[in-house]
Enzyme design. Sequence first.
Site, PDB file in Angstrom:
ATOM      1  N   ASP A 260      -6.035  39.387  38.154  1.00 55.95           N
ATOM      2  CA  ASP A 260      -5.127  39.992  39.128  1.00 55.95           C
ATOM      3  C   ASP A 260      -5.097  39.201  40.437  1.00 55.95           C
ATOM      4  OD1 ASP A 260      -4.219  42.184  37.604  1.00 55.95           O
ATOM      5  OD2 ASP A 260      -6.176  43.132  37.830  1.00 55.95           O
TER       6      ASP A 260
ATOM      7  N   ASN B 218     -12.611  36.931  33.307  1.00 58.06           N
ATOM      8  CA  ASN B 218     -12.942  38.243  32.737  1.00 58.06           C
ATOM      9  C   ASN B 218     -13.384  38.064  31.291  1.00 58.06           C
ATOM     10  OD1 ASN B 218     -10.528  38.506  30.938  1.00 58.06           O
ATOM     11  ND2 ASN B 218      -9.474  38.340  32.901  1.00 58.06           N
TER      12      ASN B 218
ATOM     13  N   LYS C   5       6.528  47.699  34.355  1.00 57.46           N
ATOM     14  CA  LYS C   5       6.795  46.299  33.980  1.00 57.46           C
ATOM     15  C   LYS C   5       8.195  46.132  33.407  1.00 57.46           C
ATOM     16  CE  LYS C   5       2.250  44.998  34.156  1.00 57.46           C
ATOM     17  NZ  LYS C   5       1.530  43.803  34.531  1.00 57.46           N
TER      18      LYS C   5
ATOM     19  N   ASP D 285       2.757  38.169  38.413  1.00 62.02           N
ATOM     20  CA  ASP D 285       2.750  38.967  37.174  1.00 62.02           C
ATOM     21  C   ASP D 285       3.673  38.269  36.172  1.00 62.02           C
ATOM     22  OD1 ASP D 285       3.307  40.877  35.118  1.00 62.02           O
ATOM     23  OD2 ASP D 285       2.428  42.396  36.416  1.00 62.02           O
ATOM     24  N   ILE D 286       3.071  37.649  35.182  1.00 64.10           N
ATOM     25  CA  ILE D 286       3.834  36.812  34.234  1.00 64.10           C
ATOM     26  C   ILE D 286       4.793  37.670  33.414  1.00 64.10           C
ATOM     27  CG2 ILE D 286       3.613  35.220  32.280  1.00 64.10           C
ATOM     28  CD1 ILE D 286       0.735  34.612  33.408  1.00 64.10           C
TER      29      ILE D 286
ATOM     30  N   LYS E 105     -17.858  21.435  45.916  1.00 60.67           N
ATOM     31  CA  LYS E 105     -18.734  22.570  45.654  1.00 60.67           C
ATOM     32  C   LYS E 105     -19.218  23.189  46.967  1.00 60.67           C
ATOM     33  CE  LYS E 105     -22.987  23.929  43.409  1.00 60.67           C
ATOM     34  NZ  LYS E 105     -24.292  23.507  42.921  1.00 60.67           N
TER      35      LYS E 105
END
Length: 406
Positions: free
Chosen positions: A281, A212, A349, A310-311, A291
């Site tokens: 995610d 991202n 969270k 989810d850290i 490849k």
Amino acid sequence: MDLNGKHIVLGLTGGIACYKAAELCRALIKQGATVQVVMTEAAAQFITPVTMQALSNRPVFTSQWDAREPNNMPHINISREADAILIAPCSADFMAKLLHGRADDLLSLMCLARPMDRVPLLIAPAMNREMWAHPATQRNMTQLKADGATLLGVGNGLQACGETGDGRMLEPQELLQDVIAFFQPKVLAGHHVLVTAGPTFEAIDPVRGITNLSSGKMGFAVARAAQEAGATVTLIAGPVALATPRGVSRIDVVSAQEMLDACLRQAPLASVFVATAAVADWRPENSAQQKIKKDGSGQVPQLGFVENPDILATLAKSARATSGALYCVGFAAESHDLLAHATAKRARKNVPLLVGNIGPATFGQDDNALLLVDVNGSREIPRNNKLALARQLVADIAARLASATA
Ligand code: C5P
């Protein structure tokens, strides 16, 4: 500018690193400081007072017999005005002199005469590696620290003499960062802060992947601000092209799983965890070993995805966090309805503090605005550069930690 209103006495002693003092002088001034240069006779063999006067825009002092001061006491007048005295470069001889309280030239006289309680002395040593390693110099360094001076350390590498080792003066930009950090309040002294930053990269095959647009700038700013505030800082960074902040230990990772593993290894040492990373995610279910080839048939590969761990939620659930030994702070990058989403995310969270920001308005930028959400409500930190915001966030976290232990 980080040194606005600060008046620095920059002392130069004899050494080839004097050429770096010219750049340092400019760097201090660019950050808003006023600089009064004082040079020893030996320093003036390496760089002229004319150069330093032109850069500092002030006449340079080199002699205790300088008659320009009406009371003929430059050592008193100059040291009384200073917010700090920075000796850069500081020779081995000058360290020895300071240690013994000798005062046979203006600079050493001024250091001895400075009011110790309000004019700190910062020392940037510069010398040949054998001189640096000599027990006398090491002994002097230890004693100077004990006497209240701040030793800024030395660099390692090729020296002007042709030898390689410890003893080079730090680069001007490194010294600048150290001086800026010196003036920040030490609100996190004794804490160990763990920060995640940047994106993660989830491999599809050895040459492709999904990631991202996170630049990592906010997380790197948080790491720097925490270090400036006196914390020990470990920064776990995804793939980003950013310089490691001074004094911060950095661990580079690629995927979310690697980031989690690194966090789990570091968390037992940490007292604060700040999760700024934009963790992917999902990751491809199977990363191909080779490849994936386009075979000309027009067929596209069928990719399946699995959810990444989810850290933040994992660390927030750990015994260390639930017992209060690890204070967890999350970030939320949203595109709209910031307060509602950040409030919901904080609860989901299960972290005491969640920092909301508008992702598209901040990704890759140098500035940002933060919304701090806790159980009692929210507070906005208005738009500013990321380092200024990070310093305010660090101050806020420190206040929460202090009130929790009060
Ligand atoms: O759920 P979301 O990704 O919006 O949550 C953002 C917060 O959670 C950030 O603090 C981010 O660093 C953290 N996070 C994480 N691990 C994930 C996803 C998000 O630590 N897999």
